[in-house]
Design a protein around this motif. Structure first.
Motif, PDB file in Angstrom:
ATOM      1  N   UNK A   6      22.510 -11.651  -7.089  1.00  0.00           N
ATOM      2  CA  UNK A   6      21.313 -11.641  -6.263  1.00  0.00           C
ATOM      3  C   UNK A   6      21.162 -12.956  -5.493  1.00  0.00           C
ATOM      4  N   UNK A   7      21.364 -14.077  -6.160  1.00  0.00           N
ATOM      5  CA  UNK A   7      21.244 -15.393  -5.526  1.00  0.00           C
ATOM      6  C   UNK A   7      22.292 -15.560  -4.429  1.00  0.00           C
ATOM      7  N   UNK A   8      23.497 -15.169  -4.707  1.00  0.00           N
ATOM      8  CA  UNK A   8      24.581 -15.294  -3.737  1.00  0.00           C
ATOM      9  C   UNK A   8      24.338 -14.397  -2.535  1.00  0.00           C
ATOM     10  N   UNK A   9      23.955 -13.162  -2.789  1.00  0.00           N
ATOM     11  CA  UNK A   9      23.697 -12.204  -1.715  1.00  0.00           C
ATOM     12  C   UNK A   9      22.625 -12.744  -0.773  1.00  0.00           C
ATOM     13  N   UNK A  10      21.542 -13.278  -1.344  1.00  0.00           N
ATOM     14  CA  UNK A  10      20.463 -13.824  -0.521  1.00  0.00           C
ATOM     15  C   UNK A  10      20.925 -14.997   0.317  1.00  0.00           C
ATOM     16  N   UNK A  11      21.757 -15.876  -0.233  1.00  0.00           N
ATOM     17  CA  UNK A  11      22.243 -17.030   0.536  1.00  0.00           C
ATOM     18  C   UNK A  11      23.040 -16.579   1.753  1.00  0.00           C
ATOM     19  N   UNK A  12      23.860 -15.580   1.589  1.00  0.00           N
ATOM     20  CA  UNK A  12      24.621 -15.060   2.733  1.00  0.00           C
ATOM     21  C   UNK A  12      23.670 -14.469   3.771  1.00  0.00           C
ATOM     22  N   UNK A  13      22.687 -13.732   3.303  1.00  0.00           N
ATOM     23  CA  UNK A  13      21.710 -13.146   4.217  1.00  0.00           C
ATOM     24  C   UNK A  13      20.896 -14.211   4.938  1.00  0.00           C
ATOM     25  N   UNK A  14      20.508 -15.249   4.219  1.00  0.00           N
ATOM     26  CA  UNK A  14      19.748 -16.337   4.837  1.00  0.00           C
ATOM     27  C   UNK A  14      20.580 -17.039   5.899  1.00  0.00           C
TER      28      UNK A  14
END
Length: 95
Positions: A6-14
């Motif tokens: 979840x944390x990694x996915x959000x960083x890519x999206x950000x």
């Protein structure tokens, strides 16, 4: 594993929408820590965004094995982030 995904996915999206400074500040404001337990830095976020393991790729020396492990970031999003990172790397290198 789910929290890391979840944390990694959000960083890519950000990064697809924000810049590196905004991501680092956001993660630090949320209390997210790097692997050593310290605050997130430009370097730690940069390393995370370039990590090809998140798309399931493993490598050792000159051997690359695609789809060796389950991907937690879609390849399309990973590629979009890599294209956006190139200008930042060039600016850092020139400076």
């Amino acid at each position: 594993m789910k929290r890391e995904k979840s944390k990694t996915w959000r960083c890519y999206g950000y990064f697809a929408a924000w810049g590196m400074v905004e991501i680092v500040n956001f993660l630090n404001d949320k209390g997210v820590r790097n692997m050593l337990g310290g605050k997130m830095t430009h370097s730690s976020v940069n390393t995370m965004l370039k990590n090809r393991r998140y798309i399931g790729e493993l490598s050792f020396r000159d051997i690359i094995v695609p789809e060796a492990i389950p991907a937690i970031v879609p390849k399309k999003l990973f590629d979009r982030v890599q294209k956006r990172m190139v200008p930042c790397d060039l600016i850092t290198y020139i400076a």
